[in-house]
Design a protein around this motif. Sequence first.
Motif, PDB file in Angstrom:
ATOM      1  N   VAL A 287      -7.831   4.447  64.628  1.00 42.97           N
ATOM      2  CA  VAL A 287      -7.858   5.487  63.423  1.00 42.97           C
ATOM      3  C   VAL A 287      -8.207   4.373  62.121  1.00 42.97           C
ATOM      4  O   VAL A 287      -7.247   3.700  61.804  1.00 42.97           O
ATOM      5  N   THR A 288      -9.214   4.924  61.575  1.00 42.89           N
ATOM      6  CA  THR A 288      -9.453   4.204  60.314  1.00 42.89           C
ATOM      7  C   THR A 288      -9.515   5.102  59.297  1.00 42.89           C
ATOM      8  O   THR A 288      -9.442   6.481  59.372  1.00 42.89           O
ATOM      9  N   GLU A 289      -9.865   4.794  58.019  1.00 45.02           N
ATOM     10  CA  GLU A 289     -10.059   5.619  56.666  1.00 45.02           C
ATOM     11  C   GLU A 289     -11.341   6.320  56.866  1.00 45.02           C
ATOM     12  O   GLU A 289     -11.721   7.185  56.265  1.00 45.02           O
ATOM     13  N   HIS A 290     -12.295   5.989  57.827  1.00 46.09           N
ATOM     14  CA  HIS A 290     -13.620   6.750  57.861  1.00 46.09           C
ATOM     15  C   HIS A 290     -13.661   7.406  59.107  1.00 46.09           C
ATOM     16  O   HIS A 290     -14.749   7.790  59.753  1.00 46.09           O
ATOM     17  N   GLY A 291     -12.362   7.865  59.721  1.00 44.30           N
ATOM     18  CA  GLY A 291     -12.320   8.594  60.914  1.00 44.30           C
ATOM     19  C   GLY A 291     -11.730   7.787  62.004  1.00 44.30           C
ATOM     20  O   GLY A 291     -11.438   6.529  62.065  1.00 44.30           O
ATOM     21  N   GLN A 292     -11.623   8.520  63.266  1.00 45.89           N
ATOM     22  CA  GLN A 292     -11.403   7.883  64.446  1.00 45.89           C
ATOM     23  C   GLN A 292     -12.322   7.731  65.284  1.00 45.89           C
ATOM     24  O   GLN A 292     -13.306   8.229  65.464  1.00 45.89           O
ATOM     25  N   PHE A 293     -12.209   6.338  66.099  1.00 45.02           N
ATOM     26  CA  PHE A 293     -13.371   5.756  66.775  1.00 45.02           C
ATOM     27  C   PHE A 293     -12.609   5.275  68.234  1.00 45.02           C
ATOM     28  O   PHE A 293     -11.583   4.884  68.352  1.00 45.02           O
ATOM     29  N   PRO A 294     -13.477   5.642  69.205  1.00 47.90           N
ATOM     30  CA  PRO A 294     -13.112   4.913  70.502  1.00 47.90           C
ATOM     31  C   PRO A 294     -13.229   3.413  70.436  1.00 47.90           C
ATOM     32  O   PRO A 294     -14.321   2.863  69.750  1.00 47.90           O
ATOM     33  N   PRO A 295     -12.538   2.470  70.935  1.00 41.62           N
ATOM     34  CA  PRO A 295     -12.589   1.020  70.494  1.00 41.62           C
ATOM     35  C   PRO A 295     -14.021   0.568  70.850  1.00 41.62           C
ATOM     36  O   PRO A 295     -14.426  -0.267  70.024  1.00 41.62           O
ATOM     37  N   GLU A 296     -14.703   1.051  71.803  1.00 37.75           N
ATOM     38  CA  GLU A 296     -16.113   0.470  71.997  1.00 37.75           C
ATOM     39  C   GLU A 296     -16.964   0.752  71.169  1.00 37.75           C
ATOM     40  O   GLU A 296     -18.119   0.152  71.065  1.00 37.75           O
ATOM     41  N   SER A 297     -16.716   1.689  70.353  1.00 38.81           N
ATOM     42  CA  SER A 297     -17.838   1.987  69.171  1.00 38.81           C
ATOM     43  C   SER A 297     -17.444   1.393  67.746  1.00 38.81           C
ATOM     44  O   SER A 297     -18.226   1.666  66.847  1.00 38.81           O
ATOM     45  N   ILE A 298     -16.193   0.679  67.815  1.00 40.54           N
ATOM     46  CA  ILE A 298     -15.901   0.134  66.600  1.00 40.54           C
ATOM     47  C   ILE A 298     -17.111  -0.894  65.981  1.00 40.54           C
ATOM     48  O   ILE A 298     -17.034  -0.802  64.740  1.00 40.54           O
ATOM     49  N   VAL A 299     -17.629  -1.506  66.988  1.00 43.98           N
ATOM     50  CA  VAL A 299     -18.653  -2.419  66.457  1.00 43.98           C
ATOM     51  C   VAL A 299     -19.834  -1.765  65.383  1.00 43.98           C
ATOM     52  O   VAL A 299     -20.307  -2.304  64.672  1.00 43.98           O
ATOM     53  N   THR A 300     -20.086  -0.514  65.782  1.00 43.00           N
ATOM     54  CA  THR A 300     -21.175   0.277  64.903  1.00 43.00           C
ATOM     55  C   THR A 300     -20.501   0.243  63.229  1.00 43.00           C
ATOM     56  O   THR A 300     -21.333  -0.208  62.359  1.00 43.00           O
ATOM     57  N   LEU A 301     -19.293   0.553  63.203  1.00 44.10           N
ATOM     58  CA  LEU A 301     -18.879   0.530  61.727  1.00 44.10           C
ATOM     59  C   LEU A 301     -18.660  -0.891  61.232  1.00 44.10           C
ATOM     60  O   LEU A 301     -18.834  -0.971  60.051  1.00 44.10           O
ATOM     61  N   MET A 302     -18.273  -1.712  62.376  1.00 46.13           N
ATOM     62  CA  MET A 302     -18.218  -3.086  61.795  1.00 46.13           C
ATOM     63  C   MET A 302     -19.826  -3.782  61.170  1.00 46.13           C
ATOM     64  O   MET A 302     -19.684  -4.397  60.174  1.00 46.13           O
ATOM     65  N   ARG A 303     -20.595  -3.321  61.946  1.00 48.07           N
ATOM     66  CA  ARG A 303     -21.997  -4.021  61.309  1.00 48.07           C
ATOM     67  C   ARG A 303     -22.264  -3.136  59.944  1.00 48.07           C
ATOM     68  O   ARG A 303     -22.864  -3.880  59.353  1.00 48.07           O
ATOM     69  N   GLU A 304     -22.014  -1.845  59.980  1.00 50.77           N
ATOM     70  CA  GLU A 304     -22.402  -1.092  58.772  1.00 50.77           C
ATOM     71  C   GLU A 304     -21.642  -1.739  57.539  1.00 50.77           C
ATOM     72  O   GLU A 304     -22.043  -1.848  56.491  1.00 50.77           O
ATOM     73  N   LEU A 305     -20.466  -2.176  57.614  1.00 50.74           N
ATOM     74  CA  LEU A 305     -19.366  -2.543  56.702  1.00 50.74           C
ATOM     75  C   LEU A 305     -19.779  -4.055  56.311  1.00 50.74           C
ATOM     76  O   LEU A 305     -19.568  -4.431  55.332  1.00 50.74           O
ATOM     77  N   PHE A 306     -20.045  -4.936  57.352  1.00 55.58           N
ATOM     78  CA  PHE A 306     -19.932  -6.281  57.205  1.00 55.58           C
ATOM     79  C   PHE A 306     -21.359  -7.009  57.170  1.00 55.58           C
ATOM     80  O   PHE A 306     -21.543  -7.980  56.848  1.00 55.58           O
ATOM     81  N   GLY A 307     -22.268  -6.209  57.917  1.00 55.90           N
ATOM     82  CA  GLY A 307     -23.760  -6.724  58.185  1.00 55.90           C
ATOM     83  C   GLY A 307     -23.524  -8.255  58.646  1.00 55.90           C
ATOM     84  O   GLY A 307     -22.845  -8.516  59.659  1.00 55.90           O
ATOM     85  N   GLU A 308     -24.549  -8.859  58.625  1.00 49.44           N
ATOM     86  CA  GLU A 308     -24.485 -10.296  59.061  1.00 49.44           C
ATOM     87  C   GLU A 308     -23.541 -11.105  58.267  1.00 49.44           C
ATOM     88  O   GLU A 308     -23.377 -10.941  56.847  1.00 49.44           O
ATOM     89  N   GLY A 309     -23.092 -12.066  58.772  1.00 56.31           N
ATOM     90  CA  GLY A 309     -22.128 -13.034  57.954  1.00 56.31           C
ATOM     91  C   GLY A 309     -22.922 -13.806  56.865  1.00 56.31           C
ATOM     92  O   GLY A 309     -23.934 -14.036  57.068  1.00 56.31           O
TER      93      GLY A 309
END
Length: 316
Positions: A287-309
């Motif tokens: 559960v995040t401030e952007h809604g709830q996610f199945p753990p396996e799809s959290i990577v999509t949100l991670m890419r959106e927010l952090f992009g490439e290092g």
Amino acid sequence: TDHRLAPDVEETAEAIASMEIRGAATIAAGAAEALATQAREIDADSPEAFRASMRAAARTLRETRPTAVSLPNALRYVLRRMDGRSVDALRGSVTDAVEEFVAQLDRAQEDLGRVGANRLADGDTVMTHCHSTDALACIEAAVEQGKEIEAIVKETRPRNQGHITAEQLREAGVPVTLIVDSAARRYLNEADHVLVGADSIAADGGVINKIGTSGLAVNARERGVPIMTAAQTIKLHPETLTGHTVEIETRAEDEVIDRKTREGIGEIAVENPAFDVTPPRYMDAIVTEHGQFPPESIVTLMRELFGEGAAEPWAE
Ligand code: RUB
């Protein structure tokens, strides 16, 4: 090189290391505020000296505890917004960034609370582990919506953060039953949900949280009790996108047994890892401030927010 640090930076670093300031979100806010104090209190005769002293402060704060990624994420947020051609302008950019960061942290927790509360129904009993302000925000939001919630609170050895959870839930009007950690499986019979926080979330959906979370999750699955993690996106670990693992902190043995007990037992090994990893298949939702996610799809949100290092802004 030797950079002067404001006393508050050293004190905050010490307080994080000793766990006076603890819990991933609180550590992030404390570290950001220490950067603001550093910016306000340090005299620098050039913009470059000011920048160098800010980077040194960030490194000192960074080195306190390794597992909660909210700490480097907070430092990154602030230092990436440090901008200006004079010391005064730089100082202003840092204090503005800290204010913005802390406000966002509070807002994210409130938004996340409402998302998490939607998973809780009137009359539900929730089992908790450790003390997580993100997890508590979900229960508090549910109570504000008029739902009656009860809690079974694990004491969470060795540091007993469950006592903090118990007190805060009681203050929120939630009836609390405190249990020892070993009683968790027995009391899962009475729980409708397990609710935990996170120190870091890995790109594969693995949840890094207080030691004992993974065992609790496996037991919850076996009992058919849904388990969720409440974690604002500052807990997403950007480096795991490129395959890095999350360092699990080990703490001193005197948290586990005192010196006298140790002497009585004699030469044995004592280990005290502070966190563990719950594999995504044992977690029902993040559960995040952007809604709830199945753990396996959290990577999509991670890419959106952090992009490439990018390079760490506190590097010398
Ligand atoms: C605290 C812990 C908490 C997370 C989330 O560990 O594991 O569950 O940090 O907390 P410690 P929050 O006591 O060792 O710091 O939701 O408040 O960020």
